[in-house]
Write an enzyme that holds these catalytic residues in place. Sequence first.
Site, PDB file in Angstrom:
ATOM      1  CE  LYS A 104      -1.942   4.774   2.918  1.00 52.07           C
ATOM      2  NZ  LYS A 104      -0.807   4.243   3.414  1.00 52.07           N
TER       3      LYS A 104
HETATM    4  P1  NAD Z   1       8.068  10.277   1.114  1.00 47.61           P
HETATM    5  O1  NAD Z   1       6.961  11.402   0.748  1.00 47.61           O
HETATM    6  O2  NAD Z   1       8.747  10.515   2.539  1.00 47.61           O
HETATM    7  O3  NAD Z   1       9.016  10.163   0.045  1.00 47.61           O
HETATM    8  C1  NAD Z   1       8.634   9.622  -1.363  1.00 47.61           C
HETATM    9  C2  NAD Z   1       9.818   9.521  -2.290  1.00 47.61           C
HETATM   10  O4  NAD Z   1       9.436   8.934  -3.237  1.00 47.61           O
HETATM   11  C3  NAD Z   1      10.486  10.831  -2.523  1.00 47.61           C
HETATM   12  O5  NAD Z   1      11.848  10.722  -2.454  1.00 47.61           O
HETATM   13  C4  NAD Z   1      10.140  11.213  -3.861  1.00 47.61           C
HETATM   14  O6  NAD Z   1      10.946  12.029  -4.749  1.00 47.61           O
HETATM   15  C5  NAD Z   1      10.023   9.910  -4.514  1.00 47.61           C
HETATM   16  N1  NAD Z   1       9.062   9.657  -5.509  1.00 47.61           N
HETATM   17  C6  NAD Z   1       7.852  10.213  -6.032  1.00 47.61           C
HETATM   18  N2  NAD Z   1       7.401   9.915  -6.956  1.00 47.61           N
HETATM   19  C7  NAD Z   1       8.358   9.089  -7.577  1.00 47.61           C
HETATM   20  C8  NAD Z   1       8.550   8.508  -8.834  1.00 47.61           C
HETATM   21  N3  NAD Z   1       7.721   8.569  -9.702  1.00 47.61           N
HETATM   22  N4  NAD Z   1       9.651   7.788  -9.213  1.00 47.61           N
HETATM   23  C9  NAD Z   1      10.937   7.658  -8.034  1.00 47.61           C
HETATM   24  N5  NAD Z   1      10.815   8.239  -6.924  1.00 47.61           N
HETATM   25  C10 NAD Z   1       9.459   8.827  -6.893  1.00 47.61           C
HETATM   26  O7  NAD Z   1       7.198   9.001   1.225  1.00 47.61           O
HETATM   27  P2  NAD Z   1       7.333   7.711   2.065  1.00 47.61           P
HETATM   28  O8  NAD Z   1       6.840   7.550   3.281  1.00 47.61           O
HETATM   29  O9  NAD Z   1       8.797   7.172   1.835  1.00 47.61           O
HETATM   30  O10 NAD Z   1       6.461   6.607   1.089  1.00 47.61           O
HETATM   31  C11 NAD Z   1       7.034   6.082   0.129  1.00 47.61           C
HETATM   32  C12 NAD Z   1       6.205   4.561  -0.035  1.00 47.61           C
HETATM   33  O11 NAD Z   1       6.232   3.747   1.038  1.00 47.61           O
HETATM   34  C13 NAD Z   1       4.889   4.909  -0.405  1.00 47.61           C
HETATM   35  O12 NAD Z   1       4.293   3.758  -1.332  1.00 47.61           O
HETATM   36  C14 NAD Z   1       4.060   4.733   0.886  1.00 47.61           C
HETATM   37  O13 NAD Z   1       2.707   4.209   0.619  1.00 47.61           O
HETATM   38  C15 NAD Z   1       5.076   3.529   1.173  1.00 47.61           C
HETATM   39  N6  NAD Z   1       4.894   3.480   2.930  1.00 47.61           N
HETATM   40  C16 NAD Z   1       5.042   4.328   3.672  1.00 47.61           C
HETATM   41  C17 NAD Z   1       5.170   4.401   5.129  1.00 47.61           C
HETATM   42  C18 NAD Z   1       5.416   5.313   6.100  1.00 47.61           C
HETATM   43  O14 NAD Z   1       5.540   4.999   7.234  1.00 47.61           O
HETATM   44  N7  NAD Z   1       5.973   6.608   5.624  1.00 47.61           N
HETATM   45  C19 NAD Z   1       4.591   3.002   5.793  1.00 47.61           C
HETATM   46  C20 NAD Z   1       4.511   1.941   4.587  1.00 47.61           C
HETATM   47  C21 NAD Z   1       4.402   2.063   3.505  1.00 47.61           C
END
Ligand code: NAD
Length: 415
Positions: A104
């Site tokens: 990561k």
């Molecule tokens: P992203 O940047 O596309 O979206 C993040 C979202 O979370 C946004 O809508 C933001 O406004 C919201 N957010 C941020 N802080 C917040 C809070 N305190 N309360 C509520 N909402 C909040 O990111 P993503 O890629 O969707 O990632 C989200 C989660 O999923 C993370 O934990 C990430 O590690 C995990 N994840 C992502 C992927 C991927 O392929 N992108 C894969 C596996 C896991």
Amino acid sequence: MENNPYEIARRQVDIAGKYLDLNPGILEMLKSTKREVVVHFPVKMDDGTMKMFTGYRIVHNPARGPAKGGIRYHPDVNLDEVRALSMWMTWKTAVVNIPFGGAKGGVQCNPKTMSLKEIENLTRRFTWEIAPFIGPESDIPAPDVYTNPQVMAWLMDTYSILRGYSVPGVVTGKPIELGGSVGRLEATGKGVFITAREAAGRIGLSLEGARVVIQGAGNVGGIAARYFSRAGAKVIAISDSKGGICRARGLDIEKSLDCKDQSQCFITRELEAETIRNEDLLELECDILVPAALENQITEQNAPRLKCRIIAEGANGPTTPEADEILFDRGILVVPDILANAGGVTVSYFEWVQNLQNLLWSEEEVSDRLEKILCRAYSETEQIARREKVHMRTAAYILGVQRVAKAMELRGIYP
Ligand code: NAD
């Protein structure tokens, strides 16, 4: 630090270790990262000044293949968070049984206050700093919170310039035009939907009309919302970092996401919805709750008050171990992060395979393979949960940790 994610990640390995007959030395290795790169680097800002940033790239374990994991841009990024996230990647790739290890990265920054040019400058300089440690055979980044296909394109370009030729396989989650895979953008959210659908089937819950609450409206939460809504479920609440909106009759998800895209926020009047705080949203009465934002959202404080039947973890590390026990006792079925959000890394693997062989798979091929891999991982995890009488998280850990430990045993310790 309260709820330190690295401490939590290490405790989770110990919990799984109790069910596995592991060599204590191997267990210690599994609880430790392998390589931690910390870089402090300057970025030229639009106003002509220069600002220092701190970035991390951590490999937890490469025993089963090249290390794989996203890059996060967020003000709270820190060493222990990246360590935990890298460890979770190791178990995730093992649970879905793809030949990768876990890694990561992240940069402590607030991309919301930066221009596109500043984000590009930061990405290129960060890539240059970590270039000696990444590569298609060693460590392959991907998007995470507040990074996206454009950021991956800059990363790929910078790395390729350093090598002197195009290296699409150095990163996944790229734009399709640069060797990205069809289906990668949707993959994590779709995987959350597929695994939640499997869980719903097991408890006799029909998705038609099921009430779904989603925290986070980004790549994972927003796309999961679309899949639930297309399957006939009612998404009754969704949020972003500023707060959420709710509507008992169900939100118009396409309209809500369009509104957020255009106005950077949800406009309640336009969406006929009410506002709700992120903390309250988690406690809404619903069938399926999808935390899809950040770590430590479900703790021993709010776990007793949750009113859902299934939790499908889109985010990494949204639930603490104490909350896990409370939810298990309350009969709430938790589909753990290392299974529920593994769709992203699975299609990243497809992207990497296509890049290395210069292949282009169709949407159907990607979708069929993803469905097969996630359903198999769900069944394997469920079988362990039944056999060992444990919740799905411990079962997924038993599955993942065992596969990695076996690979380490076979490789042995050099010299
Ligand atoms: P992203 O940047 O596309 O979206 C993040 C979202 O979370 C946004 O809508 C933001 O406004 C919201 N957010 C941020 N802080 C917040 C809070 N305190 N309360 C509520 N909402 C909040 O990111 P993503 O890629 O969707 O990632 C989200 C989660 O999923 C993370 O934990 C990430 O590690 C995990 N994840 C992502 C992927 C991927 O392929 N992108 C894969 C596996 C896991």
